[in-house]
Scaffold this motif. Sequence first.
Motif, PDB file in Angstrom:
ATOM      1  N   LYS A  43     -11.765  -2.212  42.355  1.00 32.65           N
ATOM      2  CA  LYS A  43     -11.349  -3.618  42.416  1.00 32.65           C
ATOM      3  C   LYS A  43     -11.991  -4.415  41.282  1.00 32.65           C
ATOM      4  N   GLU A  44     -13.246  -4.101  40.956  1.00 29.50           N
ATOM      5  CA  GLU A  44     -13.914  -4.757  39.826  1.00 29.50           C
ATOM      6  C   GLU A  44     -13.215  -4.424  38.511  1.00 29.50           C
ATOM      7  N   VAL A  45     -12.754  -3.179  38.377  1.00 29.01           N
ATOM      8  CA  VAL A  45     -12.010  -2.779  37.178  1.00 29.01           C
ATOM      9  C   VAL A  45     -10.702  -3.554  37.104  1.00 29.01           C
ATOM     10  N   ALA A  46     -10.017  -3.667  38.243  1.00 30.77           N
ATOM     11  CA  ALA A  46      -8.741  -4.397  38.274  1.00 30.77           C
ATOM     12  C   ALA A  46      -8.936  -5.879  37.978  1.00 30.77           C
ATOM     13  N   ASP A  47     -10.081  -6.437  38.399  1.00 28.20           N
ATOM     14  CA  ASP A  47     -10.369  -7.851  38.149  1.00 28.20           C
ATOM     15  C   ASP A  47     -10.862  -8.115  36.727  1.00 28.20           C
ATOM     16  N   GLY A  48     -11.219  -7.055  35.992  1.00 29.68           N
ATOM     17  CA  GLY A  48     -11.653  -7.217  34.607  1.00 29.68           C
ATOM     18  C   GLY A  48     -13.148  -7.355  34.437  1.00 29.68           C
ATOM     19  N   GLY A  49     -13.930  -7.093  35.484  1.00 29.33           N
ATOM     20  CA  GLY A  49     -15.384  -7.184  35.377  1.00 29.33           C
ATOM     21  C   GLY A  49     -16.021  -5.920  34.855  1.00 29.33           C
ATOM     22  N   LEU A  50     -15.353  -4.793  35.057  1.00 28.88           N
ATOM     23  CA  LEU A  50     -15.856  -3.499  34.608  1.00 28.88           C
ATOM     24  C   LEU A  50     -14.728  -2.729  33.922  1.00 28.88           C
TER      25      LEU A  50
END
Length: 137
Positions: A43-50
């Motif tokens: 989810k962090e990858v999808a949100d652009g944080g990772l």
Amino acid sequence: MPRRDSLQAKIEQRIAERSDDVFLTREFADLGGERQVLRALSKEVADGGLIRLGYGIYGRATPSRLSGKPMLANPGGFTGAVRIALTKLGVPWEPSAAERAYNEGRSTQIPMNPKLKVKGRFSRRLSYDGKPLVIER
């Protein structure tokens, strides 16, 4: 906005508190089960944080000023992030032959492709933006 006590919020808080630019999945193992942690990191990858660099390896992301897409926040780029990840994994590495030749002044060619020499056993595939890490033996 995730709830304060959710696993997603705990992972976001831990990422914000750390000064590292590279994270391993096992660094979040104390927060929950493996699948839950992987789901939260996805989810962090999808949100652009990772940015996912490989199996169990994630890099901190910042939005690009030109395109707005997430890019690695590590000042050393992909190669620098891989060096940090290999060090965290306990895999001995050294610069590639081309990089050593450039640093020693024996060559004027600047190595452009991400390449490292790995001394131990390492079989993961690491890549960023479609460019894989080339491993010398």
